[in-house]
Design a protein around this motif. Sequence first.
Motif, short mmCIF file in Angstrom:
data_model
loop_
_atom_site.label_atom_id
_atom_site.label_comp_id
_atom_site.label_asym_id
_atom_site.label_seq_id
_atom_site.Cartn_x
_atom_site.Cartn_y
_atom_site.Cartn_z
N UNK A 161 0.83 -1.21 0.00
CA UNK A 161 0.00 0.00 0.00
C UNK A 161 0.86 1.26 0.00
N UNK A 162 1.99 1.21 0.70
CA UNK A 162 2.88 2.36 0.76
C UNK A 162 3.49 2.69 -0.60
N UNK A 163 3.56 1.71 -1.51
CA UNK A 163 4.14 1.94 -2.84
C UNK A 163 3.07 2.12 -3.92
N UNK A 164 1.82 2.00 -3.55
CA UNK A 164 0.74 2.11 -4.54
C UNK A 164 0.58 3.55 -5.01
N UNK A 165 0.23 3.72 -6.27
CA UNK A 165 0.00 5.05 -6.85
C UNK A 165 -1.42 5.19 -7.40
N UNK A 166 -2.18 4.09 -7.44
CA UNK A 166 -3.50 4.12 -8.03
C UNK A 166 -4.52 4.86 -7.19
N UNK A 167 -5.58 5.33 -7.87
CA UNK A 167 -6.67 5.96 -7.15
C UNK A 167 -7.37 4.94 -6.25
N UNK A 168 -7.40 3.69 -6.72
CA UNK A 168 -7.99 2.59 -5.95
C UNK A 168 -6.96 1.49 -5.75
N UNK A 169 -7.14 0.70 -4.69
CA UNK A 169 -6.26 -0.44 -4.43
C UNK A 169 -7.11 -1.69 -4.27
N UNK A 170 -6.54 -2.80 -4.71
CA UNK A 170 -7.18 -4.11 -4.60
C UNK A 170 -6.13 -5.09 -4.09
N UNK A 171 -6.39 -5.73 -2.96
CA UNK A 171 -5.46 -6.68 -2.37
C UNK A 171 -5.82 -8.08 -2.87
N UNK A 172 -4.95 -8.64 -3.70
CA UNK A 172 -5.18 -9.95 -4.31
C UNK A 172 -4.14 -10.92 -3.77
N UNK A 173 -4.57 -12.01 -3.17
CA UNK A 173 -3.64 -12.99 -2.64
C UNK A 173 -3.02 -13.79 -3.78
N UNK A 174 -1.75 -14.13 -3.62
CA UNK A 174 -0.97 -14.66 -4.74
C UNK A 174 -1.25 -16.12 -5.07
N UNK A 175 -2.08 -16.80 -4.29
CA UNK A 175 -2.52 -18.14 -4.68
C UNK A 175 -3.93 -18.13 -5.27
N UNK A 176 -4.51 -16.95 -5.43
CA UNK A 176 -5.81 -16.79 -6.05
C UNK A 176 -5.64 -16.20 -7.45
N UNK A 177 -6.75 -15.90 -8.12
CA UNK A 177 -6.66 -15.29 -9.44
C UNK A 177 -7.92 -14.50 -9.74
N UNK A 178 -7.83 -13.64 -10.76
CA UNK A 178 -8.97 -12.85 -11.21
C UNK A 178 -9.55 -13.49 -12.46
N UNK A 179 -10.84 -13.79 -12.47
CA UNK A 179 -11.46 -14.38 -13.66
C UNK A 179 -11.40 -13.42 -14.85
N UNK A 180 -11.50 -13.98 -16.03
CA UNK A 180 -11.49 -13.16 -17.25
C UNK A 180 -12.62 -12.14 -17.20
N UNK A 181 -12.30 -10.91 -17.56
CA UNK A 181 -13.30 -9.84 -17.59
C UNK A 181 -13.51 -9.14 -16.27
N UNK A 182 -12.86 -9.61 -15.20
CA UNK A 182 -13.07 -9.01 -13.89
C UNK A 182 -12.56 -7.58 -13.83
N UNK A 183 -11.36 -7.35 -14.32
CA UNK A 183 -10.78 -5.99 -14.22
C UNK A 183 -11.56 -4.96 -15.02
N UNK A 184 -11.95 -5.23 -16.28
CA UNK A 184 -12.78 -4.24 -16.99
C UNK A 184 -14.09 -3.95 -16.27
N UNK A 185 -14.73 -4.99 -15.72
CA UNK A 185 -15.99 -4.78 -15.01
C UNK A 185 -15.79 -3.93 -13.77
N UNK A 186 -14.72 -4.20 -13.03
CA UNK A 186 -14.42 -3.41 -11.83
C UNK A 186 -14.09 -1.97 -12.22
N UNK A 187 -13.27 -1.79 -13.23
CA UNK A 187 -12.89 -0.45 -13.65
C UNK A 187 -14.12 0.37 -14.07
N UNK A 188 -15.03 -0.25 -14.81
CA UNK A 188 -16.24 0.45 -15.23
C UNK A 188 -17.09 0.85 -14.03
N UNK A 189 -17.21 -0.07 -13.06
CA UNK A 189 -18.03 0.23 -11.88
C UNK A 189 -17.40 1.35 -11.06
N UNK A 190 -16.10 1.35 -10.94
CA UNK A 190 -15.42 2.42 -10.20
C UNK A 190 -15.66 3.78 -10.86
#
Length: 395
Positions: free
Chosen positions: A78-107
């Motif tokens: 978090x101390x190195x983040x520069x984005x307007x928003x932050x998302x904490x994603x654990x490294x043994x998980x994953x984001x399904x296809x299309x998740x980031x565009x949907x989140x970005x649009x909602x934001x």
Amino acid sequence: MTLLSVIVPVYLVEDYLAECLDSILHQSVTDLQVVAVDDASGDGSAAILARYAERDPRVEVVTLERNHGLGGARNAGLARAVGEYVWFVDSDDWLPAGALPAVANRLRQTRPDLLVVAFTRHYPNGRVRHSGLSQVGGDRPVPEVFTLREQPGLLSVLHITCNKVIRRGFLAERGLSFGPGWYEDVSFSFPLMLAAERISLLDRCCYAYRQRPGGAITCTVSDRHFEVFAHWDRVVAGLTADPEVPAELRNLIFERMIWHLLQVLGHPRRVPPARRREFFAEIVTRYRAHLPAAGYRPPNGALGLKHRLIGRGAYGLFLALRVARRAHVGVVTRVRRPASGPARPTGPSARASGRPAAAAAPGGPASAVVPGGPSSGVPNTRRGALPGELTDRVG
């Protein structure tokens, strides 16, 4: 400003890390920063991170000299983040296809302090269990933007951090960060939801939550599960310090606290057997100290009975109830799963399809097949869960 910083804490996940990073970087959103925090991981994760950082300028690697734990690694990212928003994603998980565009649009549409998304649990045997957000509003539609006071049903959603996208400036304004030790999500998520003035939902599966029985601290027998109490104490202290929190929310958070502590105690691979009575006593202490003064009604059914036993400090009866319930579940399981031969249809739909009709748990929906999951029915309630199922991540 970059729209989104995805913070990925990394520790002993070389078998999963590439899949996680690919699931983020291969989506169509380019207005993105990935902060991968190597939390003194002793496996091959550092080399994987170096390769990704070399070929993709969006990836920034933070290397910690000693292990800080999940909360500390998230704070470092978090101390190195520069984005307007932050998302904490654990490294043994994953984001399904299309998740980031949907989140970005909602934001961009709602500009929330906090965006909560639906997620799916993925089990080692291939089962997939969807955790949606339809229950938040009950029978009424949920507005695009709301507060927790306006929609207290949000407390029914599992309090993990990974299904939350948060405005970084909001975290700075409120001074919110992760505490040390296991179950750090507790003392982060509840103050976050209470403080957010603009909360929005995205009832689409945007996070794939891997249930790892081997190596996961949720399936590790350890004294460290007692650390959950310090995190709930922080939540209660915050409630005590804020007289503006309405009684309804205090009651619901109290009920959620007892539910969660019982989940930890009831899991067969968490609290050491020799210390279960002591853990129960810690629950009793907090139940008696923080029981709402007026207007609190314990839940119905077995959970309400457990509340009453906790209030009395009756560990012997509590243990007997647990043994009896396990025996009952074992008998039901044997009846429902004959040793050989196909299951006999039991309902009209079963007669038509050749499969037993799915049974709905009290107050919950019937099992349903999740898109992208196996063809068999996927449990959507605790009744259909696997033995020793991870109902929450440590957090």
